[in-house]
Design a protein around this motif. Sequence first.
Motif, PDB file in Angstrom:
ATOM      1  N   THR A   1       0.601  -1.059   0.121  1.00  0.00           N
ATOM      2  CA  THR A   1       0.007  -0.090   0.026  1.00  0.00           C
ATOM      3  C   THR A   1       0.649   1.578  -0.223  1.00  0.00           C
ATOM      4  N   ASN A   2       0.141   1.999  -0.752  1.00  0.00           N
ATOM      5  CA  ASN A   2       1.078   3.481  -0.798  1.00  0.00           C
ATOM      6  C   ASN A   2       1.343   4.385   0.555  1.00  0.00           C
ATOM      7  N   PRO A   3       2.811   4.061   1.359  1.00  0.00           N
ATOM      8  CA  PRO A   3       3.190   4.926   2.098  1.00  0.00           C
ATOM      9  C   PRO A   3       2.188   5.748   2.564  1.00  0.00           C
ATOM     10  N   ASN A   4       1.970   7.123   1.571  1.00  0.00           N
ATOM     11  CA  ASN A   4       1.502   7.943   2.070  1.00  0.00           C
ATOM     12  C   ASN A   4       0.540   8.306   2.459  1.00  0.00           C
ATOM     13  N   LEU A   5      -0.406   7.490   1.959  1.00  0.00           N
ATOM     14  CA  LEU A   5      -1.375   7.080   2.758  1.00  0.00           C
ATOM     15  C   LEU A   5      -2.457   6.068   3.697  1.00  0.00           C
ATOM     16  N   VAL A   6      -2.228   6.734   4.634  1.00  0.00           N
ATOM     17  CA  VAL A   6      -2.357   5.889   5.913  1.00  0.00           C
ATOM     18  C   VAL A   6      -4.268   5.598   5.346  1.00  0.00           C
TER      19      VAL A   6
ATOM     20  N   LYS B   1      -7.419  16.176  -4.952  1.00  0.00           N
ATOM     21  CA  LYS B   1      -7.074  16.042  -6.670  1.00  0.00           C
ATOM     22  C   LYS B   1      -5.726  14.673  -6.386  1.00  0.00           C
ATOM     23  N   GLU B   2      -4.277  15.209  -5.606  1.00  0.00           N
ATOM     24  CA  GLU B   2      -3.320  14.381  -5.565  1.00  0.00           C
ATOM     25  C   GLU B   2      -3.629  13.430  -5.026  1.00  0.00           C
ATOM     26  N   ASP B   3      -4.118  13.149  -4.437  1.00  0.00           N
ATOM     27  CA  ASP B   3      -3.973  11.436  -3.698  1.00  0.00           C
ATOM     28  C   ASP B   3      -5.818  10.407  -4.603  1.00  0.00           C
ATOM     29  N   ILE B   4      -6.745  10.989  -4.661  1.00  0.00           N
ATOM     30  CA  ILE B   4      -7.250  10.273  -5.607  1.00  0.00           C
ATOM     31  C   ILE B   4      -6.350  10.162  -6.912  1.00  0.00           C
TER      32      ILE B   4
ATOM     33  N   LEU C   1      -4.230   6.528  -5.740  1.00  0.00           N
ATOM     34  CA  LEU C   1      -4.975   6.378  -5.330  1.00  0.00           C
ATOM     35  C   LEU C   1      -5.180   5.112  -7.050  1.00  0.00           C
ATOM     36  N   LEU C   2      -5.819   6.131  -7.789  1.00  0.00           N
ATOM     37  CA  LEU C   2      -6.073   5.597  -9.354  1.00  0.00           C
ATOM     38  C   LEU C   2      -4.666   5.115  -9.883  1.00  0.00           C
ATOM     39  N   GLU C   3      -3.510   5.484  -9.814  1.00  0.00           N
ATOM     40  CA  GLU C   3      -2.452   4.149  -9.645  1.00  0.00           C
ATOM     41  C   GLU C   3      -1.539   3.223  -8.938  1.00  0.00           C
ATOM     42  N   GLU C   4      -2.818   2.745  -7.861  1.00  0.00           N
ATOM     43  CA  GLU C   4      -2.102   1.517  -7.091  1.00  0.00           C
ATOM     44  C   GLU C   4      -2.359   0.583  -7.654  1.00  0.00           C
TER      45      GLU C   4
END
Length: 228
Positions: free
Chosen positions: A49-54, A219-222, A225-228
């Motif tokens: 999971t992307n470590p930047n997003l909890v 927007k940045e975090d969407i 997540l779309l790229e995960e």
Amino acid sequence: MVKSKSYIGISLVILVFGIYAVPKIVARFENHDIVKGDRLNAVANGNTTNPNLVVMGNAPKFELTDQNNSAISNETYKDKVFVLEFFFSTCASICPIMNTNLKKIQDSFYGNKNFGIASITIDPEKDTPDNLKRHAETLGIKSQNWHFLTGKKEYIYDLANKGFNLYAGQNDKFEGGFEHSGLLALIDKNGKIRCRKDEFGNPIMYYDGLEEAGIKALKEDIKILLEE
């Protein structure tokens, strides 16, 4: 004499180690494997999971009716990243700002079938599917993945206050007779509530739907997540 024997013994150990280990180390360098390990391989293979997003936990399940009289649930958004808000169409204070900002987000990801928005009314008595359809048309909503949702009042208030912990309530002192949070929830493709951390390293939980900074962060975090 004893010391000499000790030195000889140590030298033999080092020699044996060199004969055994050095060729293996060289081979790993030649094959570019020297920095590989289970953790790094997992990152390379996209298994973390992307470590930047909890991850804040599972988003509550729901089932409501949209502006087209279609049954919509959390399963509708399966494998999609989506943003969720609570609002009401006759709101004259914060809702127009939230809807305008969400429209900007919709436009940023327009045509991406893996992104959606859920707008849940807290005034279901007035916000029938027909009224929500007119509201969506007034806003100029084009995305088929933006659902304006209505249902039973008690169910919606439980979903807001107990499920998402995003306050919604009736209050005659407020214009329109209702009050609610101006925050937006971000849910990933696996149905998990996600968020970034603040400057102190604490999860923000939800995004500010009224301020430009909150929308920019969303927007940045969407995109992440779309790229995960």
